[in-house]
Design a protein around this motif. Structure first.
Motif, short mmCIF file in Angstrom:
data_model
loop_
_atom_site.label_atom_id
_atom_site.label_comp_id
_atom_site.label_asym_id
_atom_site.label_seq_id
_atom_site.Cartn_x
_atom_site.Cartn_y
_atom_site.Cartn_z
N SER A 61 0.84 -1.19 0.00
CA SER A 61 0.00 0.00 0.00
C SER A 61 0.88 1.24 0.00
N GLY A 62 0.33 2.34 -0.49
CA GLY A 62 1.05 3.60 -0.52
C GLY A 62 1.67 3.88 -1.87
N LYS A 63 1.77 5.17 -2.21
CA LYS A 63 2.29 5.58 -3.51
C LYS A 63 3.75 5.18 -3.68
N ASP A 168 6.91 4.69 1.74
CA ASP A 168 5.74 4.01 1.19
C ASP A 168 4.65 4.96 0.74
N GLY A 169 4.57 6.14 1.35
CA GLY A 169 3.48 7.04 1.06
C GLY A 169 3.87 8.23 0.20
N ASP A 210 0.20 14.54 5.85
CA ASP A 210 1.22 14.31 4.83
C ASP A 210 2.28 15.39 4.85
#
Length: 335
Positions: A61-63, A168-169, A210
């Motif tokens: 998961s995550g960009k 990950d994000g 973020d």
């Protein structure tokens, strides 16, 4: 020529825009459009396939994780053109993004959104935050990339694989910029147009959460890029806090005759810790500087060294006379 380019679109619940984005890139001649999806709960994957994209579902998961997995397992092209699937970037800017890669002047290209940003494309808070992050990055990492949080990137696969990425994000854009600065990846900044999100498209970005992740990513990476700032800033906070407490203790002692033994101890510890961190930052900065100079010398020697000679030397064939000639000299002619 676009056969050597993979358009990479990380997605999560982008059903309202992904088909238009895929179509836009394909109409500009990009046949290899890869959508790496983070488990969307809407029709993102179906719309992407219908528009002609290759669709893969990421394992995590995550960009950030999506981008690393896509380049590692699903990209076969030499160049990657990465964009968001929210309709804020234009495929018409792709040629300008790819030109520095193809000309050999850069290995990583960042699209500068502030060069042509539409009025409603970013809130005032986000604009201020972006400016702060870019300024902080320039101070810490000694590089000015203009817009380190831009999601419109182009890079060679080889240069991407040299980077040590773990985010990950949404911190992945910051980490890409930091790693490019750290590893000396030739980076260019190209002006692009940044559009507002279309109606019905909701952002997955949470400014406070973020923003904190991005700020910590910039600061955390400073310990190896600019240790004087990393340890010096912590030392300054500790030292000033200790000095402030010490001033209060001294004032209360001389004016009111009240002693604060515990606070005095805390003040002393804070000042000493601050001085030690500052000294450690200076020493660490010296080590990093010397290490960089050593690497520069090694790279200069490698450029001067002929790989063919190195191969001959390793094989033991360099400057060895011909065996037949040696044999003729060693054996006298028969009588």
């Amino acid at each position: 020529m676009t056969d050597d380019v993979c358009v990479l679109l990380p997605t999560y619940d982008e059903a309202a825009t992904v088909a238009d984005v895929v179509t836009d890139f394909r109409e500009h001649g990009f046949e290899d459009v890869l959508v790496i999806d983070g488990g969307s709960t809407d029709d993102t994957r179906e719309h992407a396939r219908d528009a002609g994209a290759r669709v893969e579902v990421q394992s995590g998961s995550g960009k950030g994780q999506a981008i690393r997995e896509a380049v590692r397992e699903h990209v076969t092209a030499n160049y990657v053109l990465m964009a968001d699937a929210d309709g804020t970037y234009r495929a018409s800017d792709a040629d300008a993004m790819l030109e520095p890669l193809r000309s050999g002047t850069a290995e990583h290209v960042i699209g500068d959104r502030f060069a042509d940003m539409h009025e409603d494309a970013m809130t005032g808070l986000n604009r201020i935050g972006n400016r702060i992050f870019n300024g902080l990055f320039s101070i810490i990492h000694r590089e000015d990339y203009g817009d380190i949080l831009s999601g419109y990137r182009a890079f060679t696969v080889d240069s991407f694989r040299r980077l040590r990425l773990s985010s990950d994000g949404f911190g992945i854009e910051t980490e890409l910029a930091v790693e490019c600065a750290r590893h000396g990846v030739r980076t260019s900044v190209v002006p692009i147009t940044y559009l507002p999100r279309p109606d019905g498209s909701n952002t997955n970005l949470h400014p406070v959460r973020d923003g904190g992740i991005i700020l910590m990513a910039i600061y955390r990476q400073a310990k190896t890029s600019n240790p004087l700032f990393y340890f010096g800033s912590a030392g300054a906070v500790s030292g000033f806090a200790g000095a402030f407490i010490a001033a209060y203790v001294a004032y209360d002692w001389f004016v009111n005759g009240i002693s604060h033994n515990v606070l005095a101890l805390v003040a002393g510890v804070g000042i000493i810790l601050g001085v030690q961190l500052l000294i450690f930052g200076v020493l660490s900065d010296l080590v990093v500087t010397l290490h960089g100079e050593t690497l520069d010398r090694v790279e200069a020697l490698e450029r001067e060294f002929d790989p063919a000679e190195a191969a001959d030397s390793r094989s033991g064939n360099a400057d060895v006379p011909d065996d037949s000639e040696g044999q003729d000299r060693a054996d006298p002619p028969e009588q």
